[in-house]
Design a protein around this motif. Structure first.
Motif, PDB file in Angstrom:
ATOM      1  N   MET A   1     -23.950 -19.028  27.488  1.00  0.00           N
ATOM      2  CA  MET A   1     -23.355 -21.149  26.851  1.00  0.00           C
ATOM      3  C   MET A   1     -24.474 -21.281  27.119  1.00  0.00           C
ATOM      4  SD  MET A   1     -21.180 -22.482  25.442  1.00  0.00           S
ATOM      5  CE  MET A   1     -20.380 -21.209  24.508  1.00  0.00           C
ATOM      6  N   SER A   2     -25.363 -21.471  26.320  1.00  0.00           N
ATOM      7  CA  SER A   2     -26.615 -22.570  26.880  1.00  0.00           C
ATOM      8  C   SER A   2     -26.912 -23.774  25.929  1.00  0.00           C
ATOM      9  CB  SER A   2     -27.971 -22.002  26.461  1.00  0.00           C
ATOM     10  OG  SER A   2     -28.066 -21.321  24.918  1.00  0.00           O
ATOM     11  N   GLU A   3     -25.713 -23.214  24.470  1.00  0.00           N
ATOM     12  CA  GLU A   3     -26.114 -24.386  23.468  1.00  0.00           C
ATOM     13  C   GLU A   3     -25.133 -25.694  23.795  1.00  0.00           C
ATOM     14  OE1 GLU A   3     -25.798 -24.385  19.210  1.00  0.00           O
ATOM     15  OE2 GLU A   3     -26.268 -22.507  19.695  1.00  0.00           O
ATOM     16  N   PRO A   4     -25.477 -26.646  23.861  1.00  0.00           N
ATOM     17  CA  PRO A   4     -24.514 -28.253  23.915  1.00  0.00           C
ATOM     18  C   PRO A   4     -23.674 -27.995  22.824  1.00  0.00           C
ATOM     19  CG  PRO A   4     -27.044 -28.196  24.160  1.00  0.00           C
ATOM     20  CD  PRO A   4     -27.405 -27.185  23.814  1.00  0.00           C
ATOM     21  N   ARG A   5     -23.871 -28.072  21.356  1.00  0.00           N
ATOM     22  CA  ARG A   5     -22.299 -28.800  21.467  1.00  0.00           C
ATOM     23  C   ARG A   5     -21.745 -27.042  20.981  1.00  0.00           C
ATOM     24  NH1 ARG A   5     -25.125 -26.572  16.102  1.00  0.00           N
ATOM     25  NH2 ARG A   5     -24.371 -25.144  15.532  1.00  0.00           N
ATOM     26  N   ARG A   6     -21.736 -26.136  21.609  1.00  0.00           N
ATOM     27  CA  ARG A   6     -20.853 -25.236  21.404  1.00  0.00           C
ATOM     28  C   ARG A   6     -20.142 -25.506  22.876  1.00  0.00           C
ATOM     29  NH1 ARG A   6     -23.632 -19.526  20.473  1.00  0.00           N
ATOM     30  NH2 ARG A   6     -23.791 -19.793  18.128  1.00  0.00           N
ATOM     31  N   LEU A   7     -20.753 -26.247  24.108  1.00  0.00           N
ATOM     32  CA  LEU A   7     -20.364 -26.587  25.082  1.00  0.00           C
ATOM     33  C   LEU A   7     -18.933 -27.436  25.075  1.00  0.00           C
ATOM     34  CD1 LEU A   7     -22.329 -26.494  28.281  1.00  0.00           C
ATOM     35  CD2 LEU A   7     -20.327 -25.009  28.199  1.00  0.00           C
ATOM     36  N   GLU A   8     -19.336 -28.650  23.771  1.00  0.00           N
ATOM     37  CA  GLU A   8     -18.731 -29.834  23.182  1.00  0.00           C
ATOM     38  C   GLU A   8     -17.536 -28.964  22.264  1.00  0.00           C
ATOM     39  OE1 GLU A   8     -18.754 -33.715  23.283  1.00  0.00           O
ATOM     40  OE2 GLU A   8     -19.008 -32.650  24.981  1.00  0.00           O
ATOM     41  N   VAL A   9     -18.124 -28.021  22.045  1.00  0.00           N
ATOM     42  CA  VAL A   9     -15.820 -27.710  21.118  1.00  0.00           C
ATOM     43  C   VAL A   9     -15.917 -27.146  21.684  1.00  0.00           C
ATOM     44  CG1 VAL A   9     -15.765 -25.575  19.281  1.00  0.00           C
ATOM     45  CG2 VAL A   9     -18.177 -27.229  18.806  1.00  0.00           C
ATOM     46  N   LEU A  10     -16.078 -26.300  23.055  1.00  0.00           N
ATOM     47  CA  LEU A  10     -15.431 -25.724  24.101  1.00  0.00           C
ATOM     48  C   LEU A  10     -13.978 -26.944  24.803  1.00  0.00           C
ATOM     49  CD1 LEU A  10     -14.203 -23.873  26.199  1.00  0.00           C
ATOM     50  CD2 LEU A  10     -15.987 -24.060  27.282  1.00  0.00           C
ATOM     51  N   ARG A  11     -15.228 -28.040  25.214  1.00  0.00           N
ATOM     52  CA  ARG A  11     -14.402 -29.160  25.391  1.00  0.00           C
ATOM     53  C   ARG A  11     -13.369 -29.597  24.189  1.00  0.00           C
ATOM     54  NH1 ARG A  11     -14.283 -34.408  24.642  1.00  0.00           N
ATOM     55  NH2 ARG A  11     -16.190 -33.644  23.081  1.00  0.00           N
ATOM     56  N   ALA A  12     -13.729 -29.993  23.510  1.00  0.00           N
ATOM     57  CA  ALA A  12     -12.631 -30.405  22.501  1.00  0.00           C
ATOM     58  C   ALA A  12     -11.620 -29.501  22.323  1.00  0.00           C
ATOM     59  CB  ALA A  12     -14.049 -30.750  21.302  1.00  0.00           C
TER      60      ALA A  12
ATOM     61  N   ASN B   1     -18.641 -20.563  13.171  1.00  0.00           N
ATOM     62  CA  ASN B   1     -19.774 -20.508  13.922  1.00  0.00           C
ATOM     63  C   ASN B   1     -19.408 -20.328  15.456  1.00  0.00           C
ATOM     64  OD1 ASN B   1     -20.357 -18.993  11.262  1.00  0.00           O
ATOM     65  ND2 ASN B   1     -21.700 -20.758  11.150  1.00  0.00           N
ATOM     66  N   ASP B   2     -19.542 -20.977  15.888  1.00  0.00           N
ATOM     67  CA  ASP B   2     -19.421 -21.686  17.411  1.00  0.00           C
ATOM     68  C   ASP B   2     -18.359 -21.180  17.913  1.00  0.00           C
ATOM     69  OD1 ASP B   2     -21.970 -22.941  16.950  1.00  0.00           O
ATOM     70  OD2 ASP B   2     -20.879 -25.674  16.625  1.00  0.00           O
ATOM     71  N   MET B   3     -17.416 -21.185  17.046  1.00  0.00           N
ATOM     72  CA  MET B   3     -15.804 -20.873  17.179  1.00  0.00           C
ATOM     73  C   MET B   3     -16.065 -19.259  17.489  1.00  0.00           C
ATOM     74  SD  MET B   3     -12.871 -23.494  16.195  1.00  0.00           S
ATOM     75  CE  MET B   3     -11.711 -22.479  16.591  1.00  0.00           C
ATOM     76  N   ALA B   4     -16.708 -18.854  16.854  1.00  0.00           N
ATOM     77  CA  ALA B   4     -16.462 -17.410  16.786  1.00  0.00           C
ATOM     78  C   ALA B   4     -17.241 -16.760  17.962  1.00  0.00           C
ATOM     79  CB  ALA B   4     -17.117 -17.157  15.151  1.00  0.00           C
ATOM     80  N   ALA B   5     -18.505 -17.751  18.140  1.00  0.00           N
ATOM     81  CA  ALA B   5     -19.561 -17.743  19.331  1.00  0.00           C
ATOM     82  C   ALA B   5     -18.125 -17.495  20.803  1.00  0.00           C
ATOM     83  CB  ALA B   5     -20.821 -18.012  19.691  1.00  0.00           C
ATOM     84  N   LEU B   6     -17.481 -18.884  20.473  1.00  0.00           N
ATOM     85  CA  LEU B   6     -16.945 -18.599  21.982  1.00  0.00           C
ATOM     86  C   LEU B   6     -16.329 -17.446  21.962  1.00  0.00           C
ATOM     87  CD1 LEU B   6     -16.619 -22.850  21.441  1.00  0.00           C
ATOM     88  CD2 LEU B   6     -17.937 -21.729  23.946  1.00  0.00           C
ATOM     89  N   GLU B   7     -15.627 -17.333  21.244  1.00  0.00           N
ATOM     90  CA  GLU B   7     -14.278 -15.794  21.252  1.00  0.00           C
ATOM     91  C   GLU B   7     -15.061 -15.098  22.199  1.00  0.00           C
ATOM     92  OE1 GLU B   7     -10.476 -14.597  18.938  1.00  0.00           O
ATOM     93  OE2 GLU B   7     -12.050 -15.520  17.341  1.00  0.00           O
ATOM     94  N   ASP B   8     -16.410 -14.284  21.153  1.00  0.00           N
ATOM     95  CA  ASP B   8     -16.766 -13.503  21.882  1.00  0.00           C
ATOM     96  C   ASP B   8     -17.325 -13.311  22.330  1.00  0.00           C
ATOM     97  OD1 ASP B   8     -16.958 -12.628  18.930  1.00  0.00           O
ATOM     98  OD2 ASP B   8     -19.408 -12.956  18.514  1.00  0.00           O
ATOM     99  N   GLU B   9     -17.678 -14.367  23.760  1.00  0.00           N
ATOM    100  CA  GLU B   9     -17.632 -15.035  25.280  1.00  0.00           C
ATOM    101  C   GLU B   9     -16.423 -14.853  26.122  1.00  0.00           C
ATOM    102  OE1 GLU B   9     -21.092 -17.728  26.209  1.00  0.00           O
ATOM    103  OE2 GLU B   9     -22.015 -17.771  23.782  1.00  0.00           O
ATOM    104  N   GLY B  10     -15.477 -14.626  24.995  1.00  0.00           N
ATOM    105  CA  GLY B  10     -14.130 -14.882  25.527  1.00  0.00           C
ATOM    106  C   GLY B  10     -13.742 -16.181  26.606  1.00  0.00           C
ATOM    107  N   LEU B  11     -14.578 -16.741  25.560  1.00  0.00           N
ATOM    108  CA  LEU B  11     -13.774 -18.454  26.685  1.00  0.00           C
ATOM    109  C   LEU B  11     -12.427 -19.196  25.724  1.00  0.00           C
ATOM    110  CD1 LEU B  11     -17.659 -19.585  26.124  1.00  0.00           C
ATOM    111  CD2 LEU B  11     -16.185 -19.135  28.208  1.00  0.00           C
TER     112      LEU B  11
END
Length: 337
Positions: free
Chosen positions: A1-12, A44-54
């Motif tokens: 989870m290194s991409e800042p935008r994906r962290l922002e998506v998770l936060r949101a 796409n970001d949400m799919a990556a977050l889901e793949d990582e179990g977040l």
């Protein structure tokens, strides 16, 4: 989870789900959070977050909700605990400073913290073995019945009625009180048992049986002061969160009722660099709290006793962390020397 935008998506996703209780979709994220990218990119970001179990999809919903792992990453990304508003700080100060004794202080504290967070608030009684004896009082209720009162410098008051085994007048009892208080004032509660034999042996033989009974009463009071206890408030808030406990709210209520479970959990939680400890879902060692989170911090000398909040994993972590830490600081200030 290194991409800042994906962290922002998770936060949101976390923030939206905490406030709406509804699974969050990509379209809603784009509309509400102005992330500067298309819905397709967010998907796409949400799919990556889901793949990582977040995050995960509940049932067949198109939206996503955070997992325990997602909440943990979100909490760990909170760089600093935000301060409470000036109005909230004034409310804490005015409510807690009006308390009369330790029981009143702790009762007001959990009620206040529960109101600030809309969760269940819990507080351990301070560890009193190092508290000092401030005052001792003996009150004659009947010729052989005496009310023994022990007051610690922490504000804790313990009392019980004992049978002294012989008739005592007011003057004799007052003399015994003076002797006990003169010898024991300033003694740590944890050392009281070692100091009492010397006090009893200095009493005249005629009053020694009564002195022995009084000493035993004081020892019992000191022991009860050291027992692990906690106070809680706001359990009704859990009843309003049934949707957050799809399996059952019963085990959570049982853990609260079985105080030893909560006391052990609180004592094992280690504070991080922000001055709080957060245990999320299945991180809790007690299976009954697998759908709950606990936010806690220490208060008092050495931060040995804990104060905290228990609620569903769908919790407003930043606000809760701020409230727990702020209330703990005021509590430490009020109970301090």
């Amino acid at each position: 989870m290194s991409e800042p935008r994906r962290l922002e998506v998770l936060r949101a996703i976390v923030e939206d789900y905490v406030h709406s209780r509804e699974p969050v979709g990509s379209k809603a994220l784009v509309e509400r959070h102005h992330l500067g990218v298309s819905s397709a990119t967010i998907r796409n970001d949400m799919a990556a977050l889901e793949d990582e179990g977040l995050i995960t999809a509940p049932h067949t919903s198109a939206g996503r909700i955070p997992t325990d792992k997602g909440y943990r990453l979100f909490v760990d990304q909170i760089s600093a605990v935000k301060p409470l508003s000036q109005a909230e700080r004034r409310a804490i100060q005015s409510l807690l400073e009006g308390a009369d004794d330790l029981d009143d202080v702790l009762d007001r504290t959990v009620r206040l913290l529960s109101q600030l967070t809309n969760q269940v608030a819990v507080v351990q009684y301070p560890h009193l073995s190092r508290a000092l004896i401030r005052h001792i009082e003996f009150v004659l209720l009947a010729p052989r019945k005496v009310l023994v009162v022990l007051i610690a410098n922490s504000g804790k008051v313990e009392q019980r009625v004992i049978d002294v085994g012989q008739d005592l007048g007011d003057d004799a009892l007052a003399a015994l009180r003076t002797q006990f208080l003169g010898s024991l004032a300033g003694t740590p509660l944890g050392q009281l048992g070692q100091s009492l034999p010397g006090v009893v042996s200095a009493v005249s033989p005629a009053q020694r049986p009564a002195a022995q009974a009084l000493a035993h009463g004081l020892e019992l009071l000191a022991h009860s002061s050291r027992e692990e206890r906690m106070v809680m408030a706001g359990t009704a808030n859990l009843a309003r969160s049934n949707v957050d406990f799809p399996l059952s709210i019963g085990p959570v209520l049982e853990a609260l009722e079985e105080q030893v479970v909560m006391l052990r959990l609180l004592s094992e939680m280690a504070q991080d660099h922000r001055g709080v400890a957060v245990s999320i879902g299945r991180e809790n060692p007690y299976d009954g709290l697998a759908e709950a989170s606990v936010v806690a911090t220490g208060y008092g000398p050495d931060s040995a006793a804990k104060i905290g909040v228990l609620g569903p994993t769908r919790m407003d972590y930043p606000t809760t962390m701020a409230a727990v830490r702020a209330v703990a600081r005021y509590l430490s200030r009020i109970l301090g020397p």
